[in-house]
Motif scaffolding. Structure first.
Motif, PDB file in Angstrom:
ATOM      1  N   PRO A  26       0.826  -1.215   0.000  1.00  0.00           N
ATOM      2  CA  PRO A  26       0.000   0.000   0.000  1.00  0.00           C
ATOM      3  C   PRO A  26       0.856   1.259   0.000  1.00  0.00           C
ATOM      4  CG  PRO A  26      -0.732  -1.549   1.691  1.00  0.00           C
ATOM      5  CD  PRO A  26       0.563  -2.069   1.149  1.00  0.00           C
ATOM      6  N   HIS A  27       0.434   2.254  -0.747  1.00  0.00           N
ATOM      7  CA  HIS A  27       1.072   3.575  -0.820  1.00  0.00           C
ATOM      8  C   HIS A  27       2.501   3.533  -1.366  1.00  0.00           C
ATOM      9  CE1 HIS A  27      -2.418   4.913   1.370  1.00  0.00           C
ATOM     10  NE2 HIS A  27      -2.146   4.054   2.332  1.00  0.00           N
ATOM     11  N   ALA A  28       2.829   2.489  -2.112  1.00  0.00           N
ATOM     12  CA  ALA A  28       4.160   2.381  -2.723  1.00  0.00           C
ATOM     13  C   ALA A  28       4.246   3.373  -3.886  1.00  0.00           C
ATOM     14  CB  ALA A  28       4.396   0.962  -3.221  1.00  0.00           C
ATOM     15  N   PRO A  29       5.460   3.763  -4.282  1.00  0.00           N
ATOM     16  CA  PRO A  29       5.611   4.625  -5.458  1.00  0.00           C
ATOM     17  C   PRO A  29       4.988   3.966  -6.692  1.00  0.00           C
ATOM     18  CG  PRO A  29       7.706   4.360  -4.297  1.00  0.00           C
ATOM     19  CD  PRO A  29       6.732   3.413  -3.662  1.00  0.00           C
ATOM     20  N   ALA A  30       4.586   4.777  -7.661  1.00  0.00           N
ATOM     21  CA  ALA A  30       3.895   4.278  -8.859  1.00  0.00           C
ATOM     22  C   ALA A  30       4.727   3.257  -9.633  1.00  0.00           C
ATOM     23  CB  ALA A  30       3.523   5.444  -9.767  1.00  0.00           C
TER      24      ALA A  30
END
Length: 160
Positions: free
Chosen positions: A47-51
């Protein structure tokens, strides 16, 4: 990029490279940065990792980030399939997997074949290029993984 920014291998006259494809383009990196090449395997999303980070994968007991290299270079994301590969590289002392469409070749080329990237083409992804290698069947963009994954940008894994 001027010729003074081109990489040199010291006294050697050759570069050992591994070439791979992303969409219809050929790229390469130094073989010295590569630990192994694996077939495609699913990554666990974070979750919320870089694109550009697909997720993480367990590589013999070590959790490594899996990077969508096409996305990192400003290209359309790669849709992994059975021909895709994960190139496991070590950058700044950390292992990471780079998803590529397929590995093309491992080559030894003369340093003289490495030409500067034209300044006009320094788009988002091209700022990570150390040069272009002209081959009889096309051009290969020579990537600098250390510059691509600056220490501040290197995905950090949080210990549980």
């Amino acid at each position: 990029m001027s010729a003074s920014h081109l990489p040199t291998t010291g006294t050697g006259e050759t570069l050992e490279i591994i070439a791979f494809r992303l969409h219809d383009q050929e790229f390469c990196v130094r073989t010295t940065t590569i630990r192994e090449i694996r077939g495609w395997g699913p990554a666990t999303p974070i979750p919320h990792a870089p694109a550009d980070m697909i997720g993480v994968m367990n590589l013999r007991g070590t959790v490594i980030p899996i990077i969508d290299l096409a996305n990192k270079l400003g290209m359309k994301s790669t849709e992994p399939n059975e021909r895709s590969a994960i190139v496991v590289a070590e950058v700044h002392g950390m292992a990471m997997g780079l998803v590529v469409d397929r590995v093309s070749d491992i080559l030894t080329i003369s340093e003289r074949l490495l030409q500067p990237v034209p300044d006009i083409s320094l788009s988002t992804g091209m700022r990570f290029a150390d040069g272009i290698i002209a081959q009889p069947d096309g051009m290969i963009c020579f990537l600098n993984l250390e510059r691509m994954f600056e220490k501040a940008e290197t995905p950090q894994m949080v210990a549980a």
